[in-house]
Design a protein around this motif. Structure first.
Motif: not given
Length: 400
Positions: A26-27, A57, A59, A267-268, A271, A275-276, A312, A315-316
């Motif tokens: 996700r990030l 993605y 962002t 950042l959270l 996300t 996805p960023a 995350l 997802e990180y």
């Protein structure tokens, strides 16, 4: 061993980065070991374009003032302002002068031009309005939050008036006093007015949260997200100013930790909409503790990346950037027993490194830390190699 090392490297492209990861994160955080080099920002831009086109993605978040970043986001999503104005007012730390940042903004605006709102790329700054030398006044964020709530909820629910906030805030130069970083007694952060503002900011954020069901229908989700950013920034700045006025030995540890905490919260939030990619100094994005030698001694704190990763999980993902030379800054060919030196011997100019395969190829060989000859460059810590998701290596960084 050289053959084994070659097996751990791949041509630089988004697909090679994604193959290193168990799932699409996700990030995806891309670090850099130094600031201000357009070669590294061009590489970031290329990766972001490929992630947009190949992986969906939407962002990009960079290490720049989160409030100023709203100016850039408004431009790339709706065309508000001019490119020159955006580069002047939308970036902190002098990043607006970068040709690579200008190209990023130009490309994002062109990409969004004919697309519906739901498909437009978004930009975010995820740093707080602060730097190691000081912090901004909380006025902009606090009054913007109050203004949003004044427009959306009944006046009797507000904990104070705009005039009360203005009186308690006083002049902005009280908050931005340059001497306060070195002399806690010069900070306004633990004054009676600042204490009252912290309570009011907390009440305003609580009111915003408690009114969420109403606000989802009364305003747009983008406006609600922006109000939440104002709330995070106001409470974060007031907390930061409070500890600027602290004279204990833990002062700088707290301040460094609070800056990265603000980064993590931003950042959270980014996300939450999809996805960023994030881009910042390696130390802000790594999973390990960050450290710095400061005037009163060494300090250690958990980075924004460590905090986001704890939330995350898989997802990180964090991919560090390492480099060989920045000769115009006195960073010459790396010693052959360092991670950078081993990679510098390979012929490619830039590539993606499978850190775990490189660790396996090295076997019992333990690379030495590279001693940085220039304060603006932080070399890759070989102790982090085995736990890294990957490394992007750039052989030579010419003058921008």
């Amino acid at each position: 061993m050289a053959t084994d090392i070659k097996d751990a490297v791949h041509a630089f492209e988004a697909a090679a980065v994604m193959r290193l990861l168990p799932t699409r994160p996700r990030l995806l955080a891309l670090g850099e070991p130094t600031h201000g080099e357009d070669t590294l920002l061009d590489l970031r831009n290329e990766l972001f374009r490929q992630l947009v086109e190949q992986e969906g993605y939407g962002t990009i978040a960079i290490e720049s003032d989160c409030m100023m970043g709203l100016v850039v986001d408004d431009y790339v999503t709706s065309g508000a302002g001019t490119l020159d104005e955006v580069m002047e007012h939308g970036f902190s730390h002098g990043w607006g002068a970068s040709a690579a940042n200008r190209e990023l903004v130009r490309w994002m605006r062109a990409h969004n031009e004919a697309r519906p709102a739901s498909e437009r790329l978004r930009f975010a700054g995820f740093d707080g309005p602060l730097e190691i030398t000081g912090a901004a006044s909380p006025r902009q964020a606090l009054t913007a939050l109050h203004g949003c709530l004044s427009a959306w909820v009944d006046a009797e629910l507000l904990p104070c008036t705009a005039e009360t906030l203005d009186r308690l805030l006083g002049t902005d130069d009280r908050w931005t006093e340059p001497a306060a970083m070195m002399d806690p007694s010069r900070s306004v952060g633990q004054s009676a007015e600042a204490g009252r503002l912290r309570l009011l900011a907390d009440d305003l954020v609580a009111l915003l949260d408690s009114q969420t069901p109403h606000l989802i229908t009364a305003t747009s989700r983008d406006d609600l997200e922006r109000a939440r950013l104002y709330g995070r920034t106001a409470t974060g700045l007031l907390r930061y100013h409070h500890w600027m006025a602290d004279a204990s030995p833990a002062r700088m540890t707290r301040l460094c930790a609070l800056r990265d905490l603000m980064m993590a919260h931003n950042l959270l939030a980014v996300t939450a909409r999809g996805p960023a990619i994030a881009h910042a100094q390696n130390s802000h994005l790594q999973r390990e503790k960050s450290s710095m030698q400061m005037w009163q001694g060494p300090v250690e704190w958990w980075s924004a990346g460590a905090l986001v990763s704890a939330r995350l999980g898989e997802e990180y993902a964090f991919v560090a950037t390492a480099l060989g030379t920045i000769r115009h800054q006195g960073v010459d060919t790396p010693p052959p027993d360092t991670v950078e030196g081993l990679l510098y011997e390979l012929p490619e100019d830039r590539y993606v490194v499978d850190a775990r395969r490189l660790t396996t190829a090295l076997g019992d060989t333990r690379p030495a830390p590279r001693v940085s000859p220039w304060f603006g460059y932080a070399s890759f810590d070989p102790a982090h190699l085995a736990d890294s998701d990957g490394i992007v290596f750039v052989k030579d960084v010419p003058r921008s």
